[in-house]
Design a protein around this motif. Structure first.
Motif, short mmCIF file in Angstrom:
data_model
loop_
_atom_site.label_atom_id
_atom_site.label_comp_id
_atom_site.label_asym_id
_atom_site.label_seq_id
_atom_site.Cartn_x
_atom_site.Cartn_y
_atom_site.Cartn_z
N PRO A 15 39.82 36.31 33.78
CA PRO A 15 41.10 36.85 34.19
C PRO A 15 41.11 38.35 34.41
O PRO A 15 41.99 38.86 35.07
N ALA A 16 40.15 39.10 33.90
CA ALA A 16 40.16 40.56 34.05
C ALA A 16 39.86 41.00 35.48
O ALA A 16 40.04 42.15 35.83
N ALA A 17 39.42 40.08 36.34
CA ALA A 17 39.03 40.43 37.70
C ALA A 17 40.24 40.71 38.60
O ALA A 17 40.11 41.44 39.56
N ALA A 18 41.38 40.14 38.31
CA ALA A 18 42.57 40.33 39.14
C ALA A 18 43.77 40.59 38.23
O ALA A 18 43.86 40.00 37.16
N PRO A 19 44.70 41.43 38.68
CA PRO A 19 45.88 41.71 37.85
C PRO A 19 46.76 40.49 37.58
O PRO A 19 47.40 40.41 36.56
N TYR A 20 46.80 39.51 38.50
CA TYR A 20 47.60 38.31 38.29
C TYR A 20 46.74 37.07 38.41
O TYR A 20 45.89 36.97 39.29
N LEU A 21 46.98 36.13 37.51
CA LEU A 21 46.25 34.88 37.49
C LEU A 21 47.27 33.75 37.64
O LEU A 21 48.29 33.72 36.95
N VAL A 22 46.99 32.82 38.55
CA VAL A 22 47.87 31.68 38.81
C VAL A 22 47.10 30.41 38.48
O VAL A 22 45.93 30.26 38.85
N TRP A 30 52.96 25.02 36.22
CA TRP A 30 52.39 26.12 37.01
C TRP A 30 52.81 27.44 36.38
O TRP A 30 53.97 27.64 36.03
N VAL A 31 51.84 28.33 36.23
CA VAL A 31 52.02 29.60 35.54
C VAL A 31 51.45 30.73 36.39
O VAL A 31 50.42 30.56 37.04
N ALA A 32 52.13 31.86 36.38
CA ALA A 32 51.59 33.10 36.95
C ALA A 32 51.73 34.15 35.87
O ALA A 32 52.82 34.34 35.33
N VAL A 33 50.62 34.78 35.50
CA VAL A 33 50.65 35.77 34.43
C VAL A 33 49.89 37.02 34.83
O VAL A 33 48.87 36.95 35.51
N GLU A 34 50.42 38.14 34.40
CA GLU A 34 49.70 39.40 34.55
C GLU A 34 48.63 39.40 33.47
O GLU A 34 48.90 39.03 32.32
N THR A 35 47.42 39.78 33.82
CA THR A 35 46.32 39.69 32.87
C THR A 35 46.50 40.59 31.66
O THR A 35 45.91 40.34 30.63
N GLY A 36 47.34 41.59 31.75
CA GLY A 36 47.66 42.44 30.60
C GLY A 36 48.67 41.80 29.67
O GLY A 36 48.93 42.31 28.59
N GLY A 37 49.26 40.68 30.08
CA GLY A 37 50.20 39.96 29.25
C GLY A 37 51.61 40.51 29.23
O GLY A 37 52.43 40.10 28.42
#
Length: 76
Positions: A15-22, A30-37
């Motif tokens: 997940p650290a590769a992109a700011p948002y993970l879907v 279905w979830v969309a999260v910012e990798t920083g939480g």
């Protein structure tokens, strides 16, 4: 505001590769999260999750990735 969705988002396991993970959580939501939480949400469809992440990142395709594994998502 119409948002162009890129169905060919790269799938990533780190997940650290992109700011948002879907992706989906362990229950299939279905979830969309910012990798920083600090931001994210649950969505009805994959398209809705991608649209949210796209708008949040200014529609830069390299900043949204599809998860390969289930995403842990916790509401606090």
């Amino acid at each position: 505001m119409p948002v162009a969705l890129n169905a060919n988002l790269p799938a990533r396991s780190a997940p650290a590769a992109a700011p948002y993970l879907v992706g989906q959580d362990g229950e299939g939501h279905w979830v969309a999260v910012e990798t920083g939480g600090r931001a994210g949400g649950l969505f009805r469809t994959r398209q809705d999750a991608i649209r949210y992440a796209c708008v949040e990142t200014g529609c830069r395709p390299d900043e949204v990735a599809l998860a390969v594994e289930p995403i842990r998502f916790r509401l606090s």
